[in-house]
Structures are given as C-alpha cells and as structure tokens.
Motif scaffolding. Sequence first.
Motif, PDB file in Angstrom:
ATOM      1  N   ARG A  28     -18.302  -1.177  11.242  1.00  0.00           N
ATOM      2  CA  ARG A  28     -18.212   0.129  11.918  1.00  0.00           C
ATOM      3  C   ARG A  28     -17.232   0.078  13.078  1.00  0.00           C
ATOM      4  O   ARG A  28     -16.423   0.986  13.270  1.00  0.00           O
ATOM      5  N   GLN A  31     -13.650  -0.209  11.541  1.00  0.00           N
ATOM      6  CA  GLN A  31     -13.249   1.063  10.941  1.00  0.00           C
ATOM      7  C   GLN A  31     -12.911   2.091  12.010  1.00  0.00           C
ATOM      8  O   GLN A  31     -11.910   2.811  11.903  1.00  0.00           O
ATOM      9  N   THR A  35      -9.205   3.780  12.545  1.00  0.00           N
ATOM     10  CA  THR A  35      -9.073   5.234  12.453  1.00  0.00           C
ATOM     11  C   THR A  35      -8.471   5.813  13.729  1.00  0.00           C
ATOM     12  O   THR A  35      -7.561   6.639  13.673  1.00  0.00           O
ATOM     13  N   VAL A  42     -10.684   5.000   6.206  1.00  0.00           N
ATOM     14  CA  VAL A  42     -11.184   3.679   5.851  1.00  0.00           C
ATOM     15  C   VAL A  42     -12.527   3.824   5.153  1.00  0.00           C
ATOM     16  O   VAL A  42     -13.389   4.571   5.616  1.00  0.00           O
ATOM     17  N   GLU A  44     -15.564   1.377   2.911  1.00  0.00           N
ATOM     18  CA  GLU A  44     -16.017   0.105   2.355  1.00  0.00           C
ATOM     19  C   GLU A  44     -16.156   0.303   0.850  1.00  0.00           C
ATOM     20  O   GLU A  44     -16.913   1.158   0.395  1.00  0.00           O
ATOM     21  N   LEU A  56     -12.467  -3.442   2.166  1.00  0.00           N
ATOM     22  CA  LEU A  56     -12.176  -2.123   2.711  1.00  0.00           C
ATOM     23  C   LEU A  56     -10.948  -1.556   2.031  1.00  0.00           C
ATOM     24  O   LEU A  56     -10.009  -2.291   1.695  1.00  0.00           O
ATOM     25  N   VAL A  58      -8.015   1.142   2.903  1.00  0.00           N
ATOM     26  CA  VAL A  58      -7.393   1.913   3.969  1.00  0.00           C
ATOM     27  C   VAL A  58      -6.361   2.821   3.318  1.00  0.00           C
ATOM     28  O   VAL A  58      -5.553   2.373   2.504  1.00  0.00           O
TER      29      VAL A  58
END
Length: 99
Positions: A28, A31, A35, A42, A44, A56, A58
């Motif tokens: 978290r 990500q 961002t 992003v 998972e 991940l 992206v």
Amino acid sequence: MAAVIAACRLVLHLPESQSLKDKRQVLRSLQSRLTDAYSVSVAETGSQDKWQSAELLVAYASSDSRHADEVLAKVIAFVESYHLPVELLDAETELIHAF
C-alpha cells in the motif's frame, strides 16, 4: 493523435514480511508513493497469497511513447531504491500503441 499505454510488470520479494498483513502494508505504501509521484495506476496482479512475493502491474497513458517509456524507467528506479524492504526481482515493460 496517437495514444500510448505503457505497462510494466514488477516482480517483488519482501524478505522481512512475516504475514499477508505485513505484505499489504508495504505494498500500500509503495503503490501510494508511485501513484502520487508519477501519476501511474498500480494493481497487484500476482502472488496475492504469498506473503513474501508480489507482482504489480503499473500502467501509464500518454500521447508520447518516449515520455511514457521515461516514466516507466523512473518507476523502476524508484522501486529499486525504495527504502522499505522490497527487492525488485524482475521488471518487464511494454508500450502499446492504440488508436
């Protein structure tokens, strides 16, 4: 106008994670920082049940393929130098030209 979608698959190892809760907390944070810093999306996408592995995806949309490629390169460099215990095992990028 051409549209480019840049995608990057990141395979990560979280050596200090002792549970899925630990893993989620680290992911978290990562990500959120990606961002905020690079305006990327992003998600998972793999290894969701493994507490020391993560995958991940992206994504970044642009009208310039060179710029999109630069953004992904910066994302990869950021993950490699991330201060939390995250090891980047693999990174694959792809540019998709649409429309």
